[in-house]
Design an enzyme around this catalytic site. Structure first.
Site, PDB file in Angstrom:
ATOM      1  N   SER A 227       3.433   8.620  -6.378  1.00 56.68           N
ATOM      2  CA  SER A 227       1.340   8.918  -5.817  1.00 56.68           C
ATOM      3  C   SER A 227       1.907  10.285  -7.125  1.00 56.68           C
ATOM      4  O   SER A 227       2.257  11.258  -7.328  1.00 56.68           O
ATOM      5  CB  SER A 227       1.360   9.285  -4.393  1.00 56.68           C
ATOM      6  OG  SER A 227       2.237  11.503  -4.237  1.00 56.68           O
ATOM      7  N   CYS A 282       1.530  -0.481  -9.244  1.00 59.20           N
ATOM      8  CA  CYS A 282       1.049   0.522  -9.880  1.00 59.20           C
ATOM      9  C   CYS A 282      -0.157   0.130 -10.997  1.00 59.20           C
ATOM     10  O   CYS A 282      -0.902   0.757 -11.672  1.00 59.20           O
ATOM     11  CB  CYS A 282       1.510   1.928 -10.364  1.00 59.20           C
ATOM     12  SG  CYS A 282       2.879   1.352 -12.135  1.00 59.20           S
ATOM     13  N   GLU A 384      -6.595   5.652  -5.431  1.00 58.95           N
ATOM     14  CA  GLU A 384      -6.099   4.800  -5.014  1.00 58.95           C
ATOM     15  C   GLU A 384      -5.819   4.021  -3.863  1.00 58.95           C
ATOM     16  O   GLU A 384      -5.051   4.570  -2.579  1.00 58.95           O
ATOM     17  CB  GLU A 384      -4.243   4.827  -5.920  1.00 58.95           C
ATOM     18  CG  GLU A 384      -3.015   3.850  -6.055  1.00 58.95           C
ATOM     19  CD  GLU A 384      -1.803   4.330  -6.751  1.00 58.95           C
ATOM     20  OE1 GLU A 384      -1.666   3.230  -7.445  1.00 58.95           O
ATOM     21  OE2 GLU A 384      -1.811   5.317  -7.038  1.00 58.95           O
TER      22      GLU A 384
END
Length: 499
Positions: A227, A282, A384
């Site tokens: 992250s 991702c 996200e």
């Protein structure tokens, strides 16, 4: 029966001594299947010591001999591919086919790294000055570390370790504690391939282990994927301790669909890129940006048709399109984002909450979710989600679509679907994102190009794999040479010049 896992240090499994453990779940069943030890700072220091001891001999080895060991490792991974994929699926929850892809993309970087004899060559200049030659050489850093995420438990460790080992470094891997079994198995295969003991080590742990790696002066470089907040922390902390760092964070990948695009092809691409691996990538597409109302209406209709035919099921079932998310906390977080989208006024076209799978009622299931009429101020657009949630944000024209992609906080990957070469070329040139796909929904570069995002998606000057990896894992030494010719000129107090 709950398995007891270990660390892997100096060519052998080593039991943890901290007394702290983390549970490893079967995401399909929602049950604990293993316990992994969480290393103390002292344990991490012992791992680094083993790596430091092993590095000089490995670093002095001919690069071609190092490459042969890496290629032997590739052969062993291919031999055990089905076993590794099943093990990966059992802890992560991705399908067997997806697990094989995870492993294969990692192997491709190791294969590229086997070109180290060429990639490590320096430069040479004959007669740079009167009787003077200059050459450069690339030398290993020493001990380097990789801190890798749960979503690619084979690929990302191999992206880090392959080039690092090929360049002559020893490597300490701190994998995710959520799915550590494949990294441990890879360590065994490295040993079987002939890698000297201590050159590749696995230490399991949490923040205590990470901080110990960041603070240990013997660790020269750190690579991280995860992250953005943690990427920022690791990058800053590594720099404060004099280490190189390449840290890759979050993403919010857009896909622009132009009015001239093949909408069936675009819809198929969105379904795979948005919902594959339950969105836990991702490089997943999480925002579709159709240009114009007619394009948007037609696209959403096609997405609804395809979502209705998706099969969410056990990761080992051959007919599953995707499996569960990795943990109960991930399911809770994703469902919280879905509710926030509803509360913010987005149109919930398909709701993935409340999904159950026969025989796996305790699993961490979230079905495919689709939002329409999303706006820039909504959390489901800004942040996200890392789950099977696709948002449609409509753009009036191409310029607005380009701005949306370029102005977002994250700049990892982006795609455009169009039949128009001028639009594609302009988009690729102007969009402020690190990796671009043209009619390619997940533009992960092949092994001999580099992988890396911009803005809040990446921290550091050099990317993963490709030539950048060898620049990151080596230091350059430049040598200037002159042999006495028998002519003595006396001392000089003038700065040397190239002329």
């Amino acid at each position: 029966m709950v398995r007891e896992l270990s660390h892997y240090v100096g060519g052998q499994h080593v039991d943890g001594t901290s007394g702290r453990f983390a549970d490893v779940y079967d995401p399909c069943a929602g049950q604990v299947q293993a316990r992994v030890p969480l290393a103390s700072s002292d344990e991490v220091r012992n791992v680094v010591a083993a790596a430091e001891k092993a590095q000089p001999e490995w670093g002095a080895m001919n690069p071609q001999r190092r490459a042969r060991i890496l290629l032997k490792f590739v052969d062993l991974v291919n031999r055990d591919l089905d076993e590794l994929a099943a093990l990966l699926s059992s802890e992560h929850g991705k399908t067997l086919a997806d697990a094989r892809g995870d492993i294969q993309r990692g192997v491709e970087v190791v294969e590229f790294a086997a070109g180290a004899p060429h990639l490590l060559k320096g430069e040479f200049s004959d007669s740079a000055g009167a009787g003077i030659d200059v050459h450069s050489m690339r030398q290993p850093l020493g001990v380097v570390a990789g801190i890798t995420p749960f979503n690619f438990p084979a690929m990302i460790p191999l992206w880090k370790a392959g080039p690092a080992l090929a360049a002559g470094n020893s490597f300490v891997l701190k994998p995710s504690e959520r799915d550590p079994s494949v990294p441990l198995r890879l360590a065994e295969l490295f040993t079987e391939a002939g890698l000297p003991d201590g050159v590749f080590n696995v230490v399991n742990g949490d923040k205590e282990a990470v901080d110990a790696l960041l603070e240990d002066p013997r660790v020269q470089a750190v690579g991280f994927v995860g992250s953005t907040p943690i990427a920022q922390y690791i990058y800053a902390t590594a720099a404060a301790h004099g280490k190189r760092a390449q840290c890759f964070g979050g993403a919010k990948n857009h896909m622009v669909i132009m009015p001239d695009a093949d909408l069936d092809m675009a819809a198929d691409a969105l379904i795979g890129a948005g919902y594959g691996s339950a969105g836990e990538r991702c490089m997943a597409i999480s925002v579709a940006v159709p240009v114009g109302k007619a394009t948007a209406d037609a696209l959403v209709a096609r997405l609804r048709e395809r979502i209705a035919g998706l099969k969410v099921g056990h990761s080992l079932a051959k007919d599953s399109d995707f499996g569960p998310v990795v943990a109960a906390s991930a399911k809770e977080r994703i469902e919280g984002y879905i509710q926030s989208g509803v509360d913010a006024g987005a149109t919930l076209v398909e709701d993935g909450r409340g999904l159950t799978v026969d025989g796996c009622e305790g699993g961490f299931w979230v079905g495919p979710t689709l939002f329409d009429n999303v706006t820039k101020d909504m959390a489901i657009y800004r942040e996200e989600i890392f789950g099977p949630v696709l948002s449609v944000l409509r753009a009036e024209d191409y310029d607005e679509a380009l701005r949306l992609c370029s102005e977002h906080e994250f700049g990892n990957g982006v795609a455009i679907f169009t039949r128009d070469g001028d639009s594609a070329r302009d988009f690729a040139s102007r969009v402020q994102v690190g990796m671009v796909g043209i009619n390619v929904p997940i533009p992960v570069p092949i092994a001999y190009y580099t992988f890396g995002g911009w803005k809040a998606s990446g921290f550091g000057d050099l990317n993963q794999h490709g030539a950048d990896a060898f620049r990151f894992y080596t230091k350059t030494k430049t040598v200037t040479t002159r042999w006495p010719s028998g002519i003595r000129t006396g001392a000089s107090f003038v700065m040397p010049e190239g002329s």
